[in-house]
Scaffold this motif. Sequence first.
Motif, PDB file in Angstrom:
ATOM      1  N   GLY A  50      44.157  -4.518  61.241  1.00 28.86           N
ATOM      2  CA  GLY A  50      43.517  -5.313  59.962  1.00 28.86           C
ATOM      3  C   GLY A  50      44.904  -5.129  59.444  1.00 28.86           C
ATOM      4  O   GLY A  50      46.087  -4.789  60.106  1.00 28.86           O
ATOM      5  N   SER A  51      45.141  -6.143  58.830  1.00 24.61           N
ATOM      6  CA  SER A  51      45.867  -6.872  58.148  1.00 24.61           C
ATOM      7  C   SER A  51      47.118  -5.480  57.547  1.00 24.61           C
ATOM      8  O   SER A  51      48.620  -5.585  57.664  1.00 24.61           O
ATOM      9  N   TYR A  52      46.942  -4.539  56.397  1.00 24.18           N
ATOM     10  CA  TYR A  52      47.181  -3.385  56.188  1.00 24.18           C
ATOM     11  C   TYR A  52      46.573  -2.587  56.070  1.00 24.18           C
ATOM     12  O   TYR A  52      45.778  -2.092  56.805  1.00 24.18           O
ATOM     13  N   VAL A  53      48.145  -1.142  56.513  1.00 24.35           N
ATOM     14  CA  VAL A  53      47.736  -0.444  56.911  1.00 24.35           C
ATOM     15  C   VAL A  53      48.405   1.115  55.510  1.00 24.35           C
ATOM     16  O   VAL A  53      49.244  -0.006  55.428  1.00 24.35           O
ATOM     17  N   THR A  54      47.804   2.246  55.650  1.00 22.20           N
ATOM     18  CA  THR A  54      48.660   2.624  54.740  1.00 22.20           C
ATOM     19  C   THR A  54      49.759   3.309  55.428  1.00 22.20           C
ATOM     20  O   THR A  54      49.954   3.653  56.033  1.00 22.20           O
ATOM     21  N   LEU A  55      51.477   3.946  54.412  1.00 21.86           N
ATOM     22  CA  LEU A  55      51.755   4.671  55.089  1.00 21.86           C
ATOM     23  C   LEU A  55      51.117   5.749  56.156  1.00 21.86           C
ATOM     24  O   LEU A  55      51.718   5.980  56.964  1.00 21.86           O
ATOM     25  N   SER A  56      50.106   6.195  55.128  1.00 18.84           N
ATOM     26  CA  SER A  56      49.573   8.042  55.810  1.00 18.84           C
ATOM     27  C   SER A  56      49.170   7.830  57.080  1.00 18.84           C
ATOM     28  O   SER A  56      48.976   8.626  57.933  1.00 18.84           O
ATOM     29  N   ASN A  57      48.840   6.599  57.383  1.00 16.02           N
ATOM     30  CA  ASN A  57      48.419   5.933  58.809  1.00 16.02           C
ATOM     31  C   ASN A  57      49.865   5.771  59.946  1.00 16.02           C
ATOM     32  O   ASN A  57      48.703   5.662  61.409  1.00 16.02           O
ATOM     33  N   HIS A  58      50.862   5.509  59.591  1.00 14.79           N
ATOM     34  CA  HIS A  58      51.811   5.384  60.575  1.00 14.79           C
ATOM     35  C   HIS A  58      51.856   6.668  60.728  1.00 14.79           C
ATOM     36  O   HIS A  58      52.130   7.772  60.476  1.00 14.79           O
ATOM     37  N   ASP A  59      51.515   7.002  62.729  1.00 15.76           N
ATOM     38  CA  ASP A  59      51.793   8.257  63.002  1.00 15.76           C
ATOM     39  C   ASP A  59      53.287   8.612  63.867  1.00 15.76           C
ATOM     40  O   ASP A  59      54.148   7.842  64.581  1.00 15.76           O
ATOM     41  N   PHE A  60      54.140   9.151  62.361  1.00 17.39           N
ATOM     42  CA  PHE A  60      56.146   8.904  63.426  1.00 17.39           C
ATOM     43  C   PHE A  60      56.298   9.195  64.939  1.00 17.39           C
ATOM     44  O   PHE A  60      57.396   9.166  65.297  1.00 17.39           O
ATOM     45  N   SER A  61      55.812  10.285  65.048  1.00 18.39           N
ATOM     46  CA  SER A  61      55.927  11.231  66.272  1.00 18.39           C
ATOM     47  C   SER A  61      55.254  10.286  67.915  1.00 18.39           C
ATOM     48  O   SER A  61      56.168  10.508  68.738  1.00 18.39           O
ATOM     49  N   THR A  62      54.587   8.699  67.294  1.00 21.54           N
ATOM     50  CA  THR A  62      54.375   7.558  68.663  1.00 21.54           C
ATOM     51  C   THR A  62      56.257   7.859  68.345  1.00 21.54           C
ATOM     52  O   THR A  62      56.641   6.936  69.793  1.00 21.54           O
ATOM     53  N   LEU A  63      56.928   7.955  67.931  1.00 22.29           N
ATOM     54  CA  LEU A  63      58.943   7.548  67.804  1.00 22.29           C
ATOM     55  C   LEU A  63      59.131   8.405  68.874  1.00 22.29           C
ATOM     56  O   LEU A  63      60.412   7.876  68.973  1.00 22.29           O
ATOM     57  N   LEU A  64      58.477   9.326  68.907  1.00 29.41           N
ATOM     58  CA  LEU A  64      59.894  10.208  69.590  1.00 29.41           C
ATOM     59  C   LEU A  64      60.388   9.665  70.855  1.00 29.41           C
ATOM     60  O   LEU A  64      61.640  10.232  71.729  1.00 29.41           O
ATOM     61  N   PRO A  65      59.525   9.469  72.003  1.00 28.33           N
ATOM     62  CA  PRO A  65      59.495   9.053  73.256  1.00 28.33           C
ATOM     63  C   PRO A  65      60.994   7.920  73.387  1.00 28.33           C
ATOM     64  O   PRO A  65      61.627   8.221  74.592  1.00 28.33           O
ATOM     65  N   TYR A  66      61.130   7.368  71.217  1.00 28.91           N
ATOM     66  CA  TYR A  66      61.958   6.665  71.484  1.00 28.91           C
ATOM     67  C   TYR A  66      63.421   6.816  71.192  1.00 28.91           C
ATOM     68  O   TYR A  66      64.474   6.553  71.169  1.00 28.91           O
ATOM     69  N   ARG A  67      63.426   7.829  70.828  1.00 28.15           N
ATOM     70  CA  ARG A  67      64.565   9.267  70.561  1.00 28.15           C
ATOM     71  C   ARG A  67      66.312   8.793  71.467  1.00 28.15           C
ATOM     72  O   ARG A  67      65.496   9.478  72.525  1.00 28.15           O
ATOM     73  N   THR A  68      66.937   8.688  71.184  1.00 29.62           N
ATOM     74  CA  THR A  68      67.934   8.391  71.679  1.00 29.62           C
ATOM     75  C   THR A  68      69.317   9.213  71.033  1.00 29.62           C
ATOM     76  O   THR A  68      69.864   8.511  70.334  1.00 29.62           O
ATOM     77  N   LEU A  69      70.480   9.353  72.174  1.00 25.75           N
ATOM     78  CA  LEU A  69      71.832   9.076  71.863  1.00 25.75           C
ATOM     79  C   LEU A  69      72.566   7.589  71.238  1.00 25.75           C
ATOM     80  O   LEU A  69      73.228   7.892  70.597  1.00 25.75           O
TER      81      LEU A  69
END
Length: 226
Positions: A50-69
């Motif tokens: 959908g065009s818009y999603v609330t912030l609460s729907n964003h899963d921060f853990s999906t970003l963890l594989p891209y954590r890097t030094l």
Amino acid sequence: MSENIKKKLWICVGVVCVGIVATGFFVLWRQDRNKQLEEQNQIIQQQTAGSYVTLSNHDFSTLLPYRTLYMGDNTKMVNLFNHLLLTRAGVKIQLLSTELTIQVEYQTSIEELKAGNVQVALVYNSLAAFALVDNLEYLTYEFPDGKFQVSRALAQDMLNAFLGTSLEALADPKIWKDTIQIPMEENTEFTQSLFQWLFPDENISVSGSFASTASGGLNDTTGMDS
């Protein structure tokens, strides 16, 4: 056992060995391909949702594989921003390694995205990127009708003074949710304060209707184009 039989036996053994090796390579290739398809499907689902999603729907853990030094890994940085907010705005990134800067270019105008949505996204995306990429020092965001700059030092100063935490701590999904995600979702004034701290007037260059509201209130924060 005759030489002819021995020869045929060795041929059979060789064929079996080749088959085992080939099967192993095929399984590995299939697993890698399935992983790539899964990542592509996740991005497609985000882009066609959908065009818009609330912030609460964003899963921060999906970003963890891209954590890097280091910010020099182009694939990780592309995937990181493809899993943040405003991906449907058409995002391109450029790594300026010597300046320790990531330049993020969106293809959709601020006017079309709505000023409030852009402000929320810039705060959310900037803090997430600084928290997950250790040597990233600067972020530059460019839209057809505006440009924004923010530094790691400014983000850390804001967190120390305003929230009593650090960028390193925000890399924990629970701390991120409790400290950034939920407060931004529930409190417009909180989000406005973060934006004004991270993006002072001298770090903003905009045109059109957004120019008069760039450092003002969040006029429309009904959701984020994701």
